[in-house]
Design an enzyme around this catalytic site. Structure first.
Site, PDB file in Angstrom:
ATOM      1  N   GLY A   1      22.465  22.457   0.639  1.00 35.15           N
ATOM      2  CA  GLY A   1      22.349  22.879  -0.593  1.00 35.15           C
ATOM      3  C   GLY A   1      23.561  23.719  -1.705  1.00 35.15           C
ATOM      4  N   LYS A   2      24.681  23.650  -0.625  1.00 34.89           N
ATOM      5  CA  LYS A   2      25.808  24.555  -0.923  1.00 34.89           C
ATOM      6  C   LYS A   2      26.331  23.967  -2.495  1.00 34.89           C
ATOM      7  CE  LYS A   2      29.046  22.311   2.236  1.00 34.89           C
ATOM      8  NZ  LYS A   2      28.020  21.277   2.764  1.00 34.89           N
TER       9      LYS A   2
ATOM     10  N   ASP B   1      35.351  21.096  -4.680  1.00 37.15           N
ATOM     11  CA  ASP B   1      34.327  20.858  -3.674  1.00 37.15           C
ATOM     12  C   ASP B   1      34.901  19.626  -2.900  1.00 37.15           C
ATOM     13  OD1 ASP B   1      32.181  20.257  -2.109  1.00 37.15           O
ATOM     14  OD2 ASP B   1      30.865  19.715  -3.705  1.00 37.15           O
TER      15      ASP B   1
ATOM     16  N   ARG C   1      24.100  19.407   4.013  1.00 35.14           N
ATOM     17  CA  ARG C   1      22.887  19.396   3.358  1.00 35.14           C
ATOM     18  C   ARG C   1      22.213  20.673   3.148  1.00 35.14           C
ATOM     19  NH1 ARG C   1      24.980  15.046   1.675  1.00 35.14           N
ATOM     20  NH2 ARG C   1      24.181  13.110   1.874  1.00 35.14           N
TER      21      ARG C   1
ATOM     22  N   HIS D   1      26.514  13.109  -6.398  1.00 33.70           N
ATOM     23  CA  HIS D   1      27.393  14.398  -6.932  1.00 33.70           C
ATOM     24  C   HIS D   1      27.974  14.236  -8.210  1.00 33.70           C
ATOM     25  CE1 HIS D   1      28.454  17.080  -3.372  1.00 33.70           C
ATOM     26  NE2 HIS D   1      27.762  16.180  -2.802  1.00 33.70           N
TER      27      HIS D   1
ATOM     28  N   ARG E   1      26.045  15.980 -12.175  1.00 34.87           N
ATOM     29  CA  ARG E   1      26.931  16.871 -13.090  1.00 34.87           C
ATOM     30  C   ARG E   1      26.766  16.565 -14.437  1.00 34.87           C
ATOM     31  NH1 ARG E   1      32.419  14.248 -10.377  1.00 34.87           N
ATOM     32  NH2 ARG E   1      31.635  14.660  -8.129  1.00 34.87           N
TER      33      ARG E   1
ATOM     34  N   ALA F   1      37.335  17.120  -6.887  1.00 30.21           N
ATOM     35  CA  ALA F   1      36.921  16.610  -5.593  1.00 30.21           C
ATOM     36  C   ALA F   1      38.101  16.387  -4.688  1.00 30.21           C
ATOM     37  CB  ALA F   1      36.273  15.027  -5.829  1.00 30.21           C
TER      38      ALA F   1
END
Length: 400
Positions: free
Chosen positions: A234-235, A301, A232, A271, A275, A253
């Site tokens: 913020g990456k 990710d 968490r 997520h 996008r 993903a």
């Protein structure tokens, strides 16, 4: 064609009047910006703003030669009282073209939100595109898409506008993209410049004069970027922000669907909702073939979940299997991945967890995973032009 940016800020300016936020408090000196107004060759003014005559004088220009004042903002009528001697402001209907006696041609560009964009062609054939705050061009598809030497747009507020221009070739590798309508949503100074550079854009101080078509040091977007951070931190948001001004991004993903895990499903949905709609998604841990093929930018990710899958495959959680060849097999997999990252011709932004700074895991398997993730991060970072560490939502540049 010369373009003078009399202001580069949002309609309310930067800092906003009476706003106590940290961004406004630090918007001082060259980071303070009046509302955006653009003077083209002393003959055309795009957007009339308070104090525009004084801004022109400070920049060494007079408005005495103005032939046309055009408005881009969504509202009707002039934004402020018209100074004496200036032409009455107007607006060109979408799709219509206006020819000035000075040899400039101005075509109104339809927007997906309120307001009007303007494509200006100078007497020398150079082309610029000016977009209003919060707007992106509509109806760009088809053979009529023009290419521009200079784009002035709300890059920070509507990065997808730049993505649309890139998708049809209206903005290319040599297009000078300058951010205007800058607001307090992005902290000014180095952070603004860093975010814009990642999008292949830049900001200039109020009063800057640009010569359209002349070579500018357009920021180079790194081909490979690794974004590290804790849970968490913020990456993922930072990684997504770096590609939101590019079209047709492939989001990779690596976590799978995990059927029945509602908490994981909620994370995935969060997520996905963030996008851009033009992005595609694939769920896979088979990264080497993707890196080896040409195609649109990849957002991976994340590498930490890729490592979990790789360690599962080699039996890394069993001490006997690990000692009997699992460790060697994992090293080979990591080497294949980093070799593919070195050879790739695609733009890649990869995300990974930074877990080595916390409490030492209580189990041997936890310590093994922590150690292997540290090795993977270091090896992948070695192949990247830019490496970032995100802490509390703030991106620290480690390389590049």
């Amino acid at each position: 064609m010369e373009v003078t940016l009399l202001g580069t800020g949002a309609p309310a300016g930067l800092p906003r009047p009476d706003c106590p936020c940290a961004a406004c408090a630090s918007a001082l000196g060259p980071d303070a910006r009046a509302a955006t107004a653009v003077l083209v060759d002393g003959a055309l003014l795009l957007d009339l703003t308070p104090g525009v005559a004084f801004a022109a004088a400070r920049a060494g220009h007079s408005l005495g030669g103005l032939r046309q004042v055009l408005l881009s903002h969504p509202h009707d009528g002039p934004a402020v009282e018209v100074p004496a001697g200036l032409p009455q402001p107007g607006r060109v209907p979408d799709g219509r073209e206006l020819a000035l006696l000075t040899g400039h041609r101005v075509r109104a560009v339809a927007m997906d939100a309120g307001g009007t964009g303007y494509a200006v062609t100078g007497p020398d054939g150079q082309r610029l595109l000016y977009l209003p705050p919060g707007g992106a061009p509509a109806g760009l598809e088809g053979p009529r898409a023009e290419s521009y030497h200079l784009v002035l747009a709300d890059v920070a507020g509507r990065p997808d506008a730049l993505a649309r221009l890139r998708a049809v070739g209206s903005a290319g590798p040599t297009t000078d993209v300058v951010a205007v309508h800058l607001d307090h949503d992005v902290p000014p100074g180095p952070e603004t410049r860093r975010r814009l550079a990642a999008a292949g854009a830049r900001a200039v101080p109020d009063g800057t004069t640009l010569t359209v078509g002349v070579y500018e040091d357009v920021p180079d977007v790194p081909r490979r970027t690794l974004v590290l951070g804790g849970a968490r931190s913020g990456k993922s948001v930072e990684a997504e922000r770096r590609l939101e001004s590019f079209p047709d991004v492939l989001y990779v993903a690596t976590g799978g669907v995990r059927g029945g895990d509602t908490e994981w499903a909620a994370r995935v949905a969060l997520h996905r909702d963030r996008r851009p709609g033009s992005w595609r998604t694939t769920e896979t841990t088979d990264l080497v073939p993707l890196l080896g093929r040409d195609g649109p930018p990849l957002l991976i990710d994340c590498l930490s979940l890729w490592l979990t899958d790789a360690m599962d495959a080699v039996g890394a959680w069993d001490d006997a299997e690990w000692a009997g060849g699992g460790e060697k097999l994992l090293r080979e997999r990591v080497r294949e991945l980093t070799d593919a990252a070195r050879a790739t011709r695609r733009t890649v932004v990869a995300v990974s967890n930074e877990v080595g700074s916390g409490i030492v895991p209580a189990t041997a398997s936890g310590r093994r995973y922590r150690d292997e993730l540290g090795r993977l991060n270091a090896a992948f970072a070695a192949e990247c032009e830019q490496v970032l560490l995100v802490v509390a939502g703030q991106a620290l540049v480690l390389r590049g």
